[in-house]
Design an enzyme around this catalytic site. Structure first.
Site, short mmCIF file in Angstrom:
data_model
loop_
_atom_site.label_atom_id
_atom_site.label_comp_id
_atom_site.label_asym_id
_atom_site.label_seq_id
_atom_site.Cartn_x
_atom_site.Cartn_y
_atom_site.Cartn_z
N ALA A 249 0.91 -1.13 -0.14
CA ALA A 249 -0.04 0.01 -0.12
C ALA A 249 0.82 1.23 -0.03
CB ALA A 249 -0.89 -0.04 1.11
N CYS A 257 5.22 4.46 -17.22
CA CYS A 257 4.69 3.40 -17.69
C CYS A 257 3.17 3.05 -17.25
CB CYS A 257 5.41 2.07 -17.83
SG CYS A 257 7.16 2.10 -18.53
N LYS A 260 0.31 5.61 -18.10
CA LYS A 260 -0.01 5.78 -19.55
C LYS A 260 -0.57 4.51 -20.10
CE LYS A 260 4.25 4.78 -21.87
NZ LYS A 260 4.18 3.79 -22.37
N1 NAD Z 1 10.79 3.25 -18.57
C1 NAD Z 1 10.47 1.86 -18.24
O1 NAD Z 1 10.68 1.51 -17.38
C2 NAD Z 1 9.82 1.09 -19.43
C3 NAD Z 1 9.66 -0.20 -19.26
C4 NAD Z 1 9.28 -1.01 -20.24
C5 NAD Z 1 8.99 -0.18 -21.38
N2 NAD Z 1 9.13 0.97 -21.63
C6 NAD Z 1 8.59 1.55 -22.88
O2 NAD Z 1 9.64 1.65 -23.80
C7 NAD Z 1 9.53 2.79 -24.45
C8 NAD Z 1 10.72 3.77 -24.23
O3 NAD Z 1 10.33 4.13 -22.89
P1 NAD Z 1 11.66 5.00 -22.22
O4 NAD Z 1 11.26 5.16 -20.75
O5 NAD Z 1 12.96 4.38 -22.63
O6 NAD Z 1 11.47 6.59 -22.89
P2 NAD Z 1 12.41 7.77 -23.00
O7 NAD Z 1 11.54 8.99 -23.01
O8 NAD Z 1 13.27 7.63 -21.73
O9 NAD Z 1 13.43 7.63 -23.97
C9 NAD Z 1 12.83 7.83 -25.51
C10 NAD Z 1 14.22 8.25 -26.37
O10 NAD Z 1 13.63 8.11 -27.64
C11 NAD Z 1 14.06 9.34 -28.24
N3 NAD Z 1 13.48 9.49 -29.62
C12 NAD Z 1 12.21 10.03 -29.78
N4 NAD Z 1 11.92 9.85 -31.16
C13 NAD Z 1 13.05 9.26 -31.66
C14 NAD Z 1 13.43 8.94 -33.04
N5 NAD Z 1 12.49 9.25 -34.20
N6 NAD Z 1 14.61 8.29 -33.31
C15 NAD Z 1 15.47 8.15 -32.32
N7 NAD Z 1 15.20 8.37 -30.97
C16 NAD Z 1 14.14 9.11 -30.65
C17 NAD Z 1 14.23 10.41 -27.45
O11 NAD Z 1 14.71 11.36 -27.66
C18 NAD Z 1 14.39 9.65 -25.97
O12 NAD Z 1 15.77 9.73 -25.62
C19 NAD Z 1 8.20 3.47 -24.28
O13 NAD Z 1 6.99 2.85 -25.46
C20 NAD Z 1 7.83 2.91 -22.76
O14 NAD Z 1 6.50 2.78 -22.48
C21 NAD Z 1 9.63 1.60 -20.84
#
Ligand code: NAD
Length: 456
Positions: A249, A257, A260
């Site tokens: 809790a 994540c 969204k």
């Molecule tokens: N953060 C987590 O814990 C986590 C865990 C599992 C899945 N995810 C998923 O993974 C994905 C990435 O998450 P994150 O937390 O690493 O995101 P983040 O925002 O930390 O990183 C995303 C990166 O992508 C870059 N980017 C954007 N457009 C781009 C392009 N066209 N070409 C190259 N780079 C580009 C951004 O500049 C940024 O640095 C999301 O869909 C998220 O839901 C995240």
């Protein structure tokens, strides 16, 4: 010789994926559109706080290349992991613009190209990507869904020792190529069609969020009936059908994540004609939970007008500097709206939170944050905060009240150290020798605070 790979997006998922595959012996090229981020990485600096990541990137520097150029990305490899952000839009749907940009920038000439989607995308996205690739004449480009399940703070261990690896593909050969990359992992590899693979990711996050909201509701009922949710969760979690995880809790889930993904799944269901009632409640419970601390503070302090509250922890969880959708943000702004002075401390996330917290006094030092405070609220369960109930903190505070929003501390230890204690779903305890305000006093304090609100 291991197959070289490309990683698109240098955020949490991209950098962890790159560092881990480099550590496994792959040559890795990482591309991001953020030139400042790439410059940092080239200079050997890590732009995020993730335990062990700096060491892993440093150790494998010779196998890693960072670039902003999409041409360079595919020089060495056609196996490209898409790790770009998929943030929420105002409608609650996932914003896939970065994904589409990647698809539209793919070279037409590279042989053996495969796009491997690690970003979390709504079920049905892969089918749309396939259609767009085909429309561009890129029928030879493979598309594979390979959702990522890592958690910030433990990302490297999660990547290297996953519970499972999910590989969704349109054809078995392209799925095999991706599954091969994980063959030395002990984890089961779950093969599926692309849409089911995408749904596994959404359903997993939605289920975990549901467990959290469920536990928080149980905690709230525990407060009403005088039970202790930590004991209840322990007793529940030993049931193998339930399991011990995500039964803690607190002040609700946050981060980049769960909020969204839960919202996107709810919207996806709605867009498809199905009203996902359970998720609607999960989201609402979470929003209310972030605000429950305000009631707890009022219970001890009466009106919060001109009271000083120290928020301890800004990151959405420990061991990360990520403040996206953190409970701290909602709480800070709610307290400001109550007329309180808000001070806040975090060991790593101050600069990330600064643009979002106008009006909050951000402190690098914990003692500075609690100095003069009428209450200290544990918002993030940072390890450092286990030592909070100590004499210099009590002396520095104006009123020795700890609201433990993560049930991090032992209530009895806190009370013995001379603090009043208020947890989530556990019996509260007034400080020794002090009496908590009685209902009548609270009613009077509330009436006074209402009288102070300007008309209109
Ligand atoms: N953060 C987590 O814990 C986590 C865990 C599992 C899945 N995810 C998923 O993974 C994905 C990435 O998450 P994150 O937390 O690493 O995101 P983040 O925002 O930390 O990183 C995303 C990166 O992508 C870059 N980017 C954007 N457009 C781009 C392009 N066209 N070409 C190259 N780079 C580009 C951004 O500049 C940024 O640095 C999301 O869909 C998220 O839901 C995240």
């Amino acid at each position: 010789m291991r197959e070289p790979i490309s990683v698109i997006g240098a955020g949490w998922v991209g950098l962890v994926t790159a560092a881990c595959f480099a550590d496994l012996g792959h040559e890795v090229t990482v591309r991001d559109v953020d030139a400042a981020r790439i410059a940092e990485l080239e200079a050997g600096r890590v732009p995020i706080h993730e335990p062990g990541l700096g060491e892993l990137l440093g150790r494998n520097r010779s196998r890693l290349r960072f670039t902003t150029s999409s041409a360079q990305l595919f020089e060495r490899s056609g196996l490209a992991f898409v790790c770009v952000g998929t943030p929420p839009t105002y409608s609650g749907d996932a914003d896939l613009s970065a994904v589409w940009q990647v698809v539209d920038e793919l070279p037409t000439t590279k042989d053996g190209l495969a796009l491997i989607m690690k970003s979390t995308v709504p079920p049905g996205t892969g089918v749309q990507v396939r259609g767009r690739l085909d429309a561009r004449g890129l029928t030879q480009v493979a598309y594979v869904s390979n959702p990522e399940f890592l958690a910030e703070g433990t990302a490297i261990a999660n990547f290297m020792r996953p519970d499972r690896v999910v590989v969704g593909s349109f054809g078995s050969a392209e799925g095999d190529r991706v599954a091969m990359l994980y063959q030395e992992f002990a984890a089961p590899i779950v093969r599926a069609d692309v849409t089911s693979a995408e749904m596994i990711k959404y359903a997993s996050n939605a289920f975990l969020a549901t467990k959290i909201s469920f536990t928080n509701e149980i905690a709230n009922v525990c407060e009403e009936v005088g039970a202790d949710v930590t004991l209840v969760a322990n007793g529940m979690g030993l049931d193998q059908r339930i399991g011990p995880h995500f039964l803690r809790a607190g002040l609700g889930y946050g981060g980049s994540c769960f909020p969204k993904d839960v919202a996107a799944l709810k919207q996806l269901a709605g867009n498809s004609g199905y009203h996902f009632q359970l998720l609607t409640s999960v989201i609402e419970v979470n929003e209310l939970q972030k605000r429950r601390v305000v009631g707890k503070l009022r219970k001890h302090l009466g009106s919060l007008q001109d009271r000083t509250v120290a928020l301890l922890g800004l990151a959405f969880k420990p061991d990360t500097n990520d403040v996206r959708e953190a409970s701290s943000l909602v709480l800070a702004l709610r307290l400001l709206a109550e007329g309180a002075h808000v001070k806040a401390w975090d060991p790593v996330a101050i600069e990330d939170a600064r643009p979002l917290l106008a009006g909050v006094q951000l402190c690098e030092d914990l003692l500075e944050a609690v100095s003069g405070a009428d209450a200290a609220v544990i918002v993030t369960e940072w390890n450092d905060l286990k030592a909070l109930p100590r004499p210099e903190v009590r002396t520095a505070m104006n009123n020795p009240l700890i609201v433990d929003g993560r049930n991090l501390l032992d209530p009895e230890t806190v009370r013995r150290a001379g603090f009043a204690y208020e947890g989530i779903g556990r019996p509260s305890s007034p400080v020794e020798g002090r009496v908590a305000p009685q209902p009548l006093e609270l009613a009077e304090a509330l009436a006074r605070s209402l009288a102070e609100v300007p008309a209109g």
